[in-house]
Design a protein around this motif. Structure first.
Motif, PDB file in Angstrom:
ATOM      1  N   LEU A   1       4.664   8.742  -7.859  1.00 13.12           N
ATOM      2  CA  LEU A   1       5.672   8.819  -6.808  1.00 13.12           C
ATOM      3  C   LEU A   1       5.812  10.230  -6.246  1.00 13.12           C
ATOM      4  O   LEU A   1       6.363  10.412  -5.154  1.00 13.12           O
ATOM      5  CB  LEU A   1       7.017   8.328  -7.342  1.00 13.12           C
TER       6      LEU A   1
ATOM      7  N   ASP B   1       2.085  11.777  -1.949  1.00 13.80           N
ATOM      8  CA  ASP B   1       2.210  11.019  -0.707  1.00 13.80           C
ATOM      9  C   ASP B   1       1.467   9.696  -0.848  1.00 13.80           C
ATOM     10  O   ASP B   1       0.505   9.576  -1.618  1.00 13.80           O
ATOM     11  CB  ASP B   1       1.621  11.815   0.462  1.00 13.80           C
ATOM     12  N   ALA B   2       1.873   8.698  -0.070  1.00 13.62           N
ATOM     13  CA  ALA B   2       1.292   7.355  -0.193  1.00 13.62           C
ATOM     14  C   ALA B   2      -0.237   7.340  -0.074  1.00 13.62           C
ATOM     15  O   ALA B   2      -0.905   6.681  -0.880  1.00 13.62           O
ATOM     16  CB  ALA B   2       1.925   6.425   0.842  1.00 13.62           C
TER      17      ALA B   2
ATOM     18  N   ARG C   1      -1.647   8.722  -3.245  1.00 13.57           N
ATOM     19  CA  ARG C   1      -1.308   7.815  -4.348  1.00 13.57           C
ATOM     20  C   ARG C   1      -2.284   6.649  -4.394  1.00 13.57           C
ATOM     21  O   ARG C   1      -2.794   6.276  -5.461  1.00 13.57           O
ATOM     22  CB  ARG C   1       0.116   7.301  -4.131  1.00 13.57           C
ATOM     23  N   HIS C   2      -2.581   6.082  -3.230  1.00 13.68           N
ATOM     24  CA  HIS C   2      -3.488   4.941  -3.198  1.00 13.68           C
ATOM     25  C   HIS C   2      -4.925   5.347  -3.543  1.00 13.68           C
ATOM     26  O   HIS C   2      -5.665   4.561  -4.149  1.00 13.68           O
ATOM     27  CB  HIS C   2      -3.438   4.278  -1.820  1.00 13.68           C
TER      28      HIS C   2
ATOM     29  N   ARG D   1       6.414  -1.111  -7.370  1.00 19.69           N
ATOM     30  CA  ARG D   1       6.481  -0.968  -5.920  1.00 19.69           C
ATOM     31  C   ARG D   1       5.920   0.364  -5.417  1.00 19.69           C
ATOM     32  O   ARG D   1       5.925   0.610  -4.207  1.00 19.69           O
ATOM     33  CB  ARG D   1       7.928  -1.108  -5.451  1.00 19.69           C
ATOM     34  N   SER D   2       5.449   1.188  -6.314  1.00 21.37           N
ATOM     35  CA  SER D   2       4.869   2.456  -5.869  1.00 21.37           C
ATOM     36  C   SER D   2       3.512   2.265  -5.208  1.00 21.37           C
ATOM     37  O   SER D   2       2.981   3.189  -4.588  1.00 21.37           O
ATOM     38  CB  SER D   2       4.730   3.417  -7.062  1.00 21.37           C
ATOM     39  N   VAL D   3       2.921   1.076  -5.341  1.00 20.34           N
ATOM     40  CA  VAL D   3       1.623   0.804  -4.732  1.00 20.34           C
ATOM     41  C   VAL D   3       1.665  -0.539  -4.009  1.00 20.34           C
ATOM     42  O   VAL D   3       2.540  -1.370  -4.256  1.00 20.34           O
ATOM     43  CB  VAL D   3       0.489   0.784  -5.794  1.00 20.34           C
ATOM     44  N   ASP D   4       0.707  -0.738  -3.108  1.00 26.18           N
ATOM     45  CA  ASP D   4       0.526  -2.010  -2.409  1.00 26.18           C
ATOM     46  C   ASP D   4      -0.382  -2.886  -3.271  1.00 26.18           C
ATOM     47  O   ASP D   4      -1.566  -2.602  -3.438  1.00 26.18           O
ATOM     48  CB  ASP D   4      -0.109  -1.744  -1.041  1.00 26.18           C
TER      49      ASP D   4
ATOM     50  N   GLN E   1      -6.373   1.383   5.504  1.00 30.04           N
ATOM     51  CA  GLN E   1      -6.396   1.202   4.053  1.00 30.04           C
ATOM     52  C   GLN E   1      -7.800   1.027   3.501  1.00 30.04           C
ATOM     53  O   GLN E   1      -7.970   0.790   2.300  1.00 30.04           O
ATOM     54  CB  GLN E   1      -5.521  -0.005   3.671  1.00 30.04           C
TER      55      GLN E   1
END
Length: 430
Positions: free
Chosen positions: A6, A9-10, A13-14, A152-155, A194
């Motif tokens: 977390l 940044d997104a 993170r991904h 929920r920290s990831v898709d 993505q």
């Protein structure tokens, strides 16, 4: 771990999660391959996955019974596990494509692992389905478990897509094709931005797979000269014909599935009938055993005569329909590649007889593989790149891309539903 992610940044993170999913996928595929080879060695005496050679050494009665008994055991395992179990609407039961395309990415781990175990039984005893389908499913299951643990920290759908790409990259030593597979088959519900994590997962899986001792190219084929204009035109013609043949293959598999459904046989008996058909056909030609990997390798290095190849192709089509139609768990990627390689070699023999082409036969086998895969999956870019990565024939990519596009367009017109819509009850990954 969630707290550490977390802080990123997104996008970063991904990427981190994708790298982890790629590593897990590579390890899963490697472990599955080792277990499968061990089972094949113990049950039928195969070495390094070469089931055709094992079939040749077996006594005729064992060659007939092995696929039937293995399939029966797989069907019994799935049938007993499903008795009295209520359907779960939230988790997709072992179908990662559906989980990503229209679901939340949550996979039923128990159902998925049971399908993987059943696939081990079916594939290790010679049935005509691909072993790679279960490998990709296992990688996707691990990715789904990882994504759910991170919350929920990831898709979650993106993480499962990374797992599927990693599994395909590790199974076929094709990292670019693994990423493009997600883009063409799964990415309809994901943003193009993505794709980066998917590429990272596929490359990570490929690198780790090579580090674990696997070869860098699945089928080592000597570099071929670039085809001349007349030969390129002939290959485009093969793309059009391949589209018709691919649609016919889809109809053939769909008809076989419908026949089994109408029979209303219990799952173990349906699987066993499919295995028995494979066993009986193998009395004529043992090449019908297995997913076709050994036969593809032989076709690309020491091709058989066209008469033998035509017989093997016809018998193999019956074996594939019998196995997949029964709903037995496994994929049809590699069997489809064999059909394409055999058809390409037959086309090469016909063109040579007509004096149209003098290009070495393996080139047409490579082109046939790409065309057949594109015509059945309706994913032309993935098919072209995958075959190029598997064979190392990068110079053929400018020819393969238009040929696969033509095959896809024709096949889609004749059969709008691709192989992913066949609806095999036990299928793990088409």
């Amino acid at each position: 771990m969630r707290r550490a992610l977390l802080r990123l940044d997104a996008p970063w993170r991904h990427l981190v999660v994708a790298a982890v999913a790629g590593a897990l996928g590579a390890c899963a595929v490697h472990a599955f391959r080792l277990l499968l080879f061990g089972m094949e060695s113990a049950i039928v005496g195969a070495h390094e996955g070469h089931l055709v050679a094992a079939a040749r050494r077996l006594a005729p009665e064992l060659r007939v019974l092995a696929p039937a008994l293995g399939a029966f055991a797989a069907g019994l395992l799935l049938w007993l596990s499903e008795r009295g179990r209520a359907p779960e609407p939230i988790r997709h039961r072992g179908d990662y494509i559906e989980a990503v395309a229209i679901g939340s990415g949550r996979l039923d781990v128990r159902a998925g692992l049971l399908k993987v175990a059943a696939s081990l039984l079916v594939v290790s005893t010679g049935s005509a389905v691909g072993r790679e389908g279960a490998m990709v499913l296992l990688a996707a299951l691990l990715a789904s478990t990882l994504g759910r643990a991170l919350g929920r920290s990831v898709d979650l759908r993106l993480v499962v897509s990374c797992g599927a790409a990693a599994g395909l990259a590790a199974a076929y030593q094709a990292p670019l094709a693994g990423a493009v597979f997600v883009a063409e088959i799964l990415l309809g519900s994901l943003a193009l931005a993505q794709l980066g994590p998917v590429v990272v997962a596929a490359v990570m899986a490929y690198g780790l797979t090579v580090a674990l001792g696997e070869r860098t190219v699945l089928f080592a084929v000597p570099a071929a000269p670039m085809p001349q204009v007349a030969q390129v035109a002939a290959m485009m013609g093969l793309g059009l014909l391949g589209g018709v043949a691919g649609a016919a293959l889809l109809c053939w598999l769909r008809a076989a599935r419908a026949l089994y459904v109408r029979s209303r046989l219990p799952l173990p008996l349906a699987f066993a009938v499919g295995g028995l058909v494979v066993g009986l056909l193998s009395l004529w030609r043992p090449e019908v055993w297995g997913n076709g990997y050994s036969s593809i390798e032989s076709q690309l290095t020491a091709p058989a005569s066209w008469e033998v190849l035509a017989i093997v192709l016809g018998l193999k089509l019956m074996a594939i329909a019998a196995t997949t139609g029964s709903g037995a768990p496994g994929g049809v990627f590699t069997p489809t590649l064999f059909v394409g390689a055999a058809a390409g070699s037959l086309a090469a023999a016909a063109l040579a007889t007509l004096g149209v082409s003098s290009v070495a036969e393996p080139v047409y086998a490579v082109v046939g593989m790409a065309i057949a895969l594109a015509a059945t999956t309706h994913a032309p870019v993935m098919a072209a790149i995958m075959v190029v990565e598997m064979t190392g024939q990068y110079a053929l990519l400018p020819v393969l891309l238009p040929a696969t596009v033509l095959a896809t367009l024709v096949s889609q017109r004749l059969s709008p539903q691709s192989v992913y819509g066949l609806g095999g009850g036990g299928d793990t990954a088409r």
